[in-house]
Design a protein around this motif. Structure first.
Motif, PDB file in Angstrom:
ATOM      1  N   ALA A   8       0.891  -1.197  -0.088  1.00 44.57           N
ATOM      2  CA  ALA A   8      -0.117   0.071   0.019  1.00 44.57           C
ATOM      3  C   ALA A   8       0.967   1.191   0.149  1.00 44.57           C
ATOM      4  O   ALA A   8       2.093   1.084   0.534  1.00 44.57           O
ATOM      5  CB  ALA A   8      -0.943   0.023   1.128  1.00 44.57           C
ATOM      6  N   ALA A 156      -2.794   3.285   7.405  1.00 47.67           N
ATOM      7  CA  ALA A 156      -2.828   1.927   7.127  1.00 47.67           C
ATOM      8  C   ALA A 156      -3.845   1.231   7.648  1.00 47.67           C
ATOM      9  O   ALA A 156      -4.419   0.333   7.166  1.00 47.67           O
ATOM     10  CB  ALA A 156      -1.600   1.166   7.873  1.00 47.67           C
ATOM     11  N   CYS A 166       3.367  -1.078   3.965  1.00 44.27           N
ATOM     12  CA  CYS A 166       3.142   0.179   3.405  1.00 44.27           C
ATOM     13  C   CYS A 166       4.531   1.035   3.033  1.00 44.27           C
ATOM     14  O   CYS A 166       5.640   0.802   3.947  1.00 44.27           O
ATOM     15  CB  CYS A 166       2.603   0.940   4.250  1.00 44.27           C
ATOM     16  N   MET A 184       7.301   1.292   8.561  1.00 44.30           N
ATOM     17  CA  MET A 184       6.880   1.441   6.991  1.00 44.30           C
ATOM     18  C   MET A 184       8.152   1.793   6.193  1.00 44.30           C
ATOM     19  O   MET A 184       9.061   2.216   6.989  1.00 44.30           O
ATOM     20  CB  MET A 184       5.946   2.367   6.815  1.00 44.30           C
TER      21      MET A 184
END
Length: 230
Positions: A8, A156, A166, A184
């Motif tokens: 993501a 998230a 992420c 991340m």
């Protein structure tokens, strides 16, 4: 069956997606003049990316109530939004390509910004990018600003993706620190030049680029090459 997305993407906005720093500076300068307080380029650089209440208490009124911070912040943002409306804003180099590539890869995308929601809605509308984002987290959705990881963890969570999957695109030291504190990956972009390369590296950036033209889906995947949660 594991249906979690491969990755993501979480975007900072000012300095990463667009550059409206000068409009922010002029807006703070206008507010400071109205309330009879000094405001310098150094003040702006030291607080860029902070939430409005934090800036107001740090620079102007240390004991300001939440209500006073909200009032002063609204006045500042009114100046800012008028400037964006009157003068427009464009995506920074590489952003359009990377937004499209991330969408094509099936990666959900979110905004994680200290800016007020009204600013974000206006900027995403002006740039025609709102449709790319599955979640938006603004400064009004969190109680702690960057370098605290709250804004990115909230993004998230809204996306339903493990933070370890992420990647954050950022331009500021505090933002890089927040991304790393959230567990991340972080790509730091220097195009607007607010922060030196060495300070962004020291903050923990996994990849440092001059513009997002240097980043594609393959570069993002390479950041995670050494393993992900199953």
């Amino acid at each position: 069956m594991n249906t979690a997305p491969e990755h993501a993407v979480i975007w900072d906005v000012d300095g990463t997606l667009v550059d409206t720093a000068e409009q922010h500076f002029r807006s703070w300068e206008h507010l400071a003049a109205e309330i009879g307080r000094p405001f310098t380029r150094a003040d702006f650089a030291a607080t860029f990316g902070w939430r409005n209440p934090e800036i107001i208490r740090h620079l102007f009124f240390p004991d300001a109530t939440d209500a006073r911070c909200a009032d002063l912040g609204l006045r500042k943002e009114t100046f800012y939004r008028a400037s964006v409306r009157d003068h427009g804003v464009a995506l920074l180099p590489g952003v359009a390509k990377l937004l499209a590539a991330s969408a094509a890869a099936g990666w959900p995308q979110a905004i994680g910004s200290s800016a007020p929601r009204g600013n974000l809605d206006q900027l995403l509308g002006v740039t025609g990018t709102l449709h790319y984002f599955d979640a938006i987290v603004s400064g009004e959705d969190v109680t702690r600003g960057k370098p605290d990881p709250e804004v990115f963890l909230a993004a998230a969570h809204k996306l339903g993706v493990d933070p370890a999957r992420c990647v954050v695109f950022e331009d500021a030291v505090a933002g890089v620190q927040a991304a790393k504190a959230a567990g991340m990956k972080c790509v730091a972009v220097r195009f607007v030049g607010h922060h030196p390369a060495d300070t962004l590296r020291a903050a923990g950036a996994d990849l440092l680029v001059e513009s997002l033209n240097e980043v594609d889906a393959g570069a993002v995947r390479s950041l995670f090459a050494k393993g992900l949660p199953r």
